[in-house]
Scaffold this motif. Structure first.
Motif, PDB file in Angstrom:
ATOM      1  N   SER A   1       0.842  -1.196   0.000  1.00 34.92           N
ATOM      2  CA  SER A   1       0.000   0.000   0.000  1.00 34.92           C
ATOM      3  C   SER A   1       0.879   1.249   0.000  1.00 34.92           C
ATOM      4  CB  SER A   1      -0.910   0.007   1.234  1.00 34.92           C
ATOM      5  OG  SER A   1      -1.486   1.281   1.422  1.00 34.92           O
ATOM      6  N   GLN A   2       0.731   2.075  -1.035  1.00 34.36           N
ATOM      7  CA  GLN A   2       1.518   3.308  -1.089  1.00 34.36           C
ATOM      8  C   GLN A   2       1.177   4.238   0.060  1.00 34.36           C
ATOM      9  OE1 GLN A   2      -0.006   6.479  -2.170  1.00 34.36           O
ATOM     10  NE2 GLN A   2       1.902   7.568  -1.762  1.00 34.36           N
ATOM     11  N   LYS A   3      -0.085   4.271   0.427  1.00 33.04           N
ATOM     12  CA  LYS A   3      -0.517   5.193   1.488  1.00 33.04           C
ATOM     13  C   LYS A   3       0.159   4.877   2.809  1.00 33.04           C
ATOM     14  CE  LYS A   3      -4.664   7.318   3.464  1.00 33.04           C
ATOM     15  NZ  LYS A   3      -6.154   7.355   3.440  1.00 33.04           N
ATOM     16  N   SER A   4       0.224   3.563   3.159  1.00 31.23           N
ATOM     17  CA  SER A   4       0.832   3.205   4.435  1.00 31.23           C
ATOM     18  C   SER A   4       2.345   3.315   4.437  1.00 31.23           C
ATOM     19  CB  SER A   4       0.478   1.799   4.881  1.00 31.23           C
ATOM     20  OG  SER A   4      -0.168   1.098   4.023  1.00 31.23           O
ATOM     21  N   SER A   5       2.957   3.342   3.260  1.00 35.10           N
ATOM     22  CA  SER A   5       4.419   3.410   3.170  1.00 35.10           C
ATOM     23  C   SER A   5       4.943   4.830   3.053  1.00 35.10           C
ATOM     24  CB  SER A   5       4.902   2.602   1.953  1.00 35.10           C
ATOM     25  OG  SER A   5       4.476   1.274   2.029  1.00 35.10           O
ATOM     26  N   PHE A   6       4.077   5.784   2.728  1.00 41.66           N
ATOM     27  CA  PHE A   6       4.528   7.140   2.386  1.00 41.66           C
ATOM     28  C   PHE A   6       5.273   7.825   3.517  1.00 41.66           C
ATOM     29  CE2 PHE A   6       4.003  11.733   2.206  1.00 41.66           C
ATOM     30  CZ  PHE A   6       4.446  12.016   0.926  1.00 41.66           C
ATOM     31  N   SER A   7       4.807   7.664   4.753  1.00 41.70           N
ATOM     32  CA  SER A   7       5.360   8.427   5.867  1.00 41.70           C
ATOM     33  C   SER A   7       6.831   8.129   6.135  1.00 41.70           C
ATOM     34  CB  SER A   7       4.551   8.176   7.143  1.00 41.70           C
ATOM     35  OG  SER A   7       4.581   6.801   7.472  1.00 41.70           O
ATOM     36  N   ALA A   8       7.348   7.031   5.603  1.00 41.25           N
ATOM     37  CA  ALA A   8       8.769   6.721   5.780  1.00 41.25           C
ATOM     38  C   ALA A   8       9.653   7.769   5.109  1.00 41.25           C
ATOM     39  CB  ALA A   8       9.076   5.334   5.217  1.00 41.25           C
TER      40      ALA A   8
ATOM     41  N   ASP B   1       9.445  16.265  -3.683  1.00 45.40           N
ATOM     42  CA  ASP B   1       9.432  17.410  -4.599  1.00 45.40           C
ATOM     43  C   ASP B   1      10.207  17.123  -5.874  1.00 45.40           C
ATOM     44  OD1 ASP B   1       7.861  19.152  -3.153  1.00 45.40           O
ATOM     45  OD2 ASP B   1       9.547  20.010  -2.046  1.00 45.40           O
ATOM     46  N   GLY B   2       9.613  17.544  -6.996  1.00 42.96           N
ATOM     47  CA  GLY B   2      10.288  17.544  -8.282  1.00 42.96           C
ATOM     48  C   GLY B   2       9.736  18.717  -9.052  1.00 42.96           C
ATOM     49  N   ALA B   3       9.449  18.545 -10.331  1.00 47.16           N
ATOM     50  CA  ALA B   3       8.761  19.609 -11.077  1.00 47.16           C
ATOM     51  C   ALA B   3       7.365  19.814 -10.492  1.00 47.16           C
ATOM     52  CB  ALA B   3       8.667  19.243 -12.551  1.00 47.16           C
ATOM     53  N   GLY B   4       6.748  18.717 -10.039  1.00 49.12           N
ATOM     54  CA  GLY B   4       5.519  18.757  -9.247  1.00 49.12           C
ATOM     55  C   GLY B   4       5.851  18.215  -7.870  1.00 49.12           C
ATOM     56  N   ASN B   5       4.907  17.543  -7.233  1.00 51.95           N
ATOM     57  CA  ASN B   5       5.204  16.941  -5.940  1.00 51.95           C
ATOM     58  C   ASN B   5       4.209  15.837  -5.630  1.00 51.95           C
ATOM     59  OD1 ASN B   5       2.954  17.990  -4.010  1.00 51.95           O
ATOM     60  ND2 ASN B   5       3.677  19.854  -5.048  1.00 51.95           N
ATOM     61  N   VAL B   6       4.556  15.021  -4.649  1.00 51.59           N
ATOM     62  CA  VAL B   6       3.650  14.019  -4.100  1.00 51.59           C
ATOM     63  C   VAL B   6       3.635  14.215  -2.592  1.00 51.59           C
ATOM     64  CG1 VAL B   6       3.090  11.570  -3.872  1.00 51.59           C
ATOM     65  CG2 VAL B   6       4.254  12.380  -5.928  1.00 51.59           C
ATOM     66  N   ASN B   7       2.457  14.516  -2.041  1.00 46.44           N
ATOM     67  CA  ASN B   7       2.354  14.667  -0.591  1.00 46.44           C
ATOM     68  C   ASN B   7       1.519  13.535  -0.012  1.00 46.44           C
ATOM     69  OD1 ASN B   7      -0.456  15.422  -0.730  1.00 46.44           O
ATOM     70  ND2 ASN B   7       0.154  17.518  -1.234  1.00 46.44           N
ATOM     71  N   VAL B   8       1.197  13.629   1.264  1.00 48.95           N
ATOM     72  CA  VAL B   8       0.531  12.519   1.939  1.00 48.95           C
ATOM     73  C   VAL B   8      -0.829  12.190   1.328  1.00 48.95           C
ATOM     74  CG1 VAL B   8      -0.561  13.977   3.696  1.00 48.95           C
ATOM     75  CG2 VAL B   8      -0.013  11.573   4.222  1.00 48.95           C
ATOM     76  N   ASN B   9      -1.460  13.149   0.672  1.00 49.65           N
ATOM     77  CA  ASN B   9      -2.787  12.917   0.106  1.00 49.65           C
ATOM     78  C   ASN B   9      -2.855  12.978  -1.416  1.00 49.65           C
ATOM     79  OD1 ASN B   9      -4.373  12.469   2.467  1.00 49.65           O
ATOM     80  ND2 ASN B   9      -4.231  14.651   2.942  1.00 49.65           N
ATOM     81  N   PHE B  10      -2.059  13.851  -2.050  1.00 43.07           N
ATOM     82  CA  PHE B  10      -2.263  14.149  -3.468  1.00 43.07           C
ATOM     83  C   PHE B  10      -0.981  14.026  -4.295  1.00 43.07           C
ATOM     84  CE2 PHE B  10      -5.625  16.472  -1.246  1.00 43.07           C
ATOM     85  CZ  PHE B  10      -6.741  16.068  -1.962  1.00 43.07           C
ATOM     86  N   ILE B  11      -1.203  13.748  -5.581  1.00 44.83           N
ATOM     87  CA  ILE B  11      -0.130  13.764  -6.583  1.00 44.83           C
ATOM     88  C   ILE B  11      -0.342  15.004  -7.443  1.00 44.83           C
ATOM     89  CG2 ILE B  11       0.972  12.530  -8.482  1.00 44.83           C
ATOM     90  CD1 ILE B  11      -0.322   9.948  -7.420  1.00 44.83           C
ATOM     91  N   MET B  12       0.610  15.942  -7.388  1.00 42.23           N
ATOM     92  CA  MET B  12       0.523  17.188  -8.163  1.00 42.23           C
ATOM     93  C   MET B  12       1.524  17.149  -9.312  1.00 42.23           C
ATOM     94  SD  MET B  12      -0.428  20.228  -9.013  1.00 42.23           S
ATOM     95  CE  MET B  12      -1.340  21.116  -7.744  1.00 42.23           C
TER      96      MET B  12
ATOM     97  N   SER C   1      -5.234  23.459  -9.938  1.00 38.77           N
ATOM     98  CA  SER C   1      -6.046  22.449  -9.236  1.00 38.77           C
ATOM     99  C   SER C   1      -5.927  21.076  -9.900  1.00 38.77           C
ATOM    100  CB  SER C   1      -7.517  22.874  -9.182  1.00 38.77           C
ATOM    101  OG  SER C   1      -7.654  24.121  -8.553  1.00 38.77           O
ATOM    102  N   ALA C   2      -4.711  20.731 -10.290  1.00 41.27           N
ATOM    103  CA  ALA C   2      -4.502  19.500 -11.058  1.00 41.27           C
ATOM    104  C   ALA C   2      -4.142  18.294 -10.189  1.00 41.27           C
ATOM    105  CB  ALA C   2      -3.384  19.719 -12.084  1.00 41.27           C
ATOM    106  N   ASP C   3      -4.066  18.477  -8.881  1.00 39.68           N
ATOM    107  CA  ASP C   3      -3.638  17.379  -8.025  1.00 39.68           C
ATOM    108  C   ASP C   3      -4.733  16.337  -7.843  1.00 39.68           C
ATOM    109  OD1 ASP C   3      -4.648  19.695  -6.889  1.00 39.68           O
ATOM    110  OD2 ASP C   3      -3.880  19.279  -4.893  1.00 39.68           O
ATOM    111  N   LEU C   4      -4.305  15.082  -7.835  1.00 37.75           N
ATOM    112  CA  LEU C   4      -5.230  13.949  -7.712  1.00 37.75           C
ATOM    113  C   LEU C   4      -5.014  13.208  -6.406  1.00 37.75           C
ATOM    114  CD1 LEU C   4      -5.300  12.133 -11.184  1.00 37.75           C
ATOM    115  CD2 LEU C   4      -6.822  13.934 -10.334  1.00 37.75           C
ATOM    116  N   TYR C   5      -6.130  12.813  -5.784  1.00 35.44           N
ATOM    117  CA  TYR C   5      -6.091  11.873  -4.672  1.00 35.44           C
ATOM    118  C   TYR C   5      -6.040  10.480  -5.289  1.00 35.44           C
ATOM    119  CZ  TYR C   5      -7.393   9.443  -0.368  1.00 35.44           C
ATOM    120  OH  TYR C   5      -7.413   8.602   0.720  1.00 35.44           O
ATOM    121  N   TRP C   6      -4.893   9.806  -5.125  1.00 34.27           N
ATOM    122  CA  TRP C   6      -4.707   8.498  -5.755  1.00 34.27           C
ATOM    123  C   TRP C   6      -3.665   7.730  -4.949  1.00 34.27           C
ATOM    124  CZ3 TRP C   6      -2.619   7.787 -11.474  1.00 34.27           C
ATOM    125  CH2 TRP C   6      -2.697   6.438 -11.839  1.00 34.27           C
ATOM    126  N   HIS C   7      -4.114   6.721  -4.222  1.00 27.71           N
ATOM    127  CA  HIS C   7      -3.228   5.885  -3.413  1.00 27.71           C
ATOM    128  C   HIS C   7      -3.287   4.447  -3.920  1.00 27.71           C
ATOM    129  CE1 HIS C   7      -2.131   8.898  -0.471  1.00 27.71           C
ATOM    130  NE2 HIS C   7      -3.397   9.197  -0.271  1.00 27.71           N
TER     131      HIS C   7
END
Length: 211
Positions: free
Chosen positions: A32-39, A70-81, A176-182
């Motif tokens: 699960s990507q969601k449970s692994s992200f906080s590492a 962080d890159g050109a966009g970003n991935v945070n705990v909830n969204f992929i931008m 507003s292009a970020d997606l909630y996708w885990h």
């Protein structure tokens, strides 16, 4: 005269290198990507966070800043931008050859908010270069009935070292292009010699003394 004969601490490692096929889903790996992200680590539980060069198609690892990648966009705990002309990507490196089901946590994917100034945002799921699923969210989409999507893709054959890519692309407009996708990767069968390595340690103590 005392003669001491000692044979101690003999370790025997037994490894079974025969390919095994297992079909009981509850006993197999699930990622699960969601449970692994906080590492906050690239490669933790086989998950990677990347930017994709819009011209060359090259995947480049993002950098962890303490709370997000962080890159050109970003991935945070909830969204992929996504970045401009630079998709943001959550990648998964397949650890074992076998069969998997591809799903999402919470059984939902949605755009963060509607925005009349936004453009289309495309989500694409690929196994290496093979597109398994894609969906385009227009600028009216957000988390409400009729505007969200979900997928379940079963019986996907994978080989160790394959990459599963979850790409979010906004082209030249990331309003507003970020997606909630885990994403989740769930094994339903494994056929890989590396999966069934059994290591057994046997300690043998045999100490004898005689006069």
């Amino acid at each position: 005269k005392m003669i001491l004969c000692a044979a101690a601490a003999a370790a025997i490692i037994v490894q079974s290198m025969t390919a095994v096929t297992v079909s009981a889903e509850e006993t197999l790996p699930s990622y699960s990507q969601k449970s692994s992200f906080s590492a906050g680590e690239q490669g933790y539980d086989n998950w990677y966070y990347m930017s994709k060069n819009g011209s060359t198609g090259e995947y480049v690892n993002m950098t962890w800043n303490g709370s997000r990648f962080d890159g050109a966009g970003n991935v945070n705990v909830n969204f992929i931008m996504p970045g401009l002309n630079t998709p943001s990507v959550v990648g998964f490196e397949v650890p074992y050859t076998g069969t998997v089901t591809l799903r999402v946590t919470d059984d939902v994917i949605y755009r963060a908010s509607a925005n009349t100034k936004g453009g289309d945002v495309t989500a694409t799921l690929k196994l290496n270069n093979d597109v398994k699923w894609t969906h385009t969210f227009d600028n009216t989409c957000y988390n409400t009935t009729g505007k969200t999507v979900v997928y379940t893709i079963e019986n996907v054959s994978v080989k160790k070292g394959d990459m599963i890519y979850h790409e979010v692309d906004c082209g030249t407009n990331n309003a507003s292009a970020d997606l909630y996708w885990h994403p989740r990767v769930i094994y339903t069968a494994v056929n890989d010699p590396d999966y069934n390595i059994v290591t057994e340690y046997k300690m043998v103590d045999d100490i004898k003394a005689s006069d």
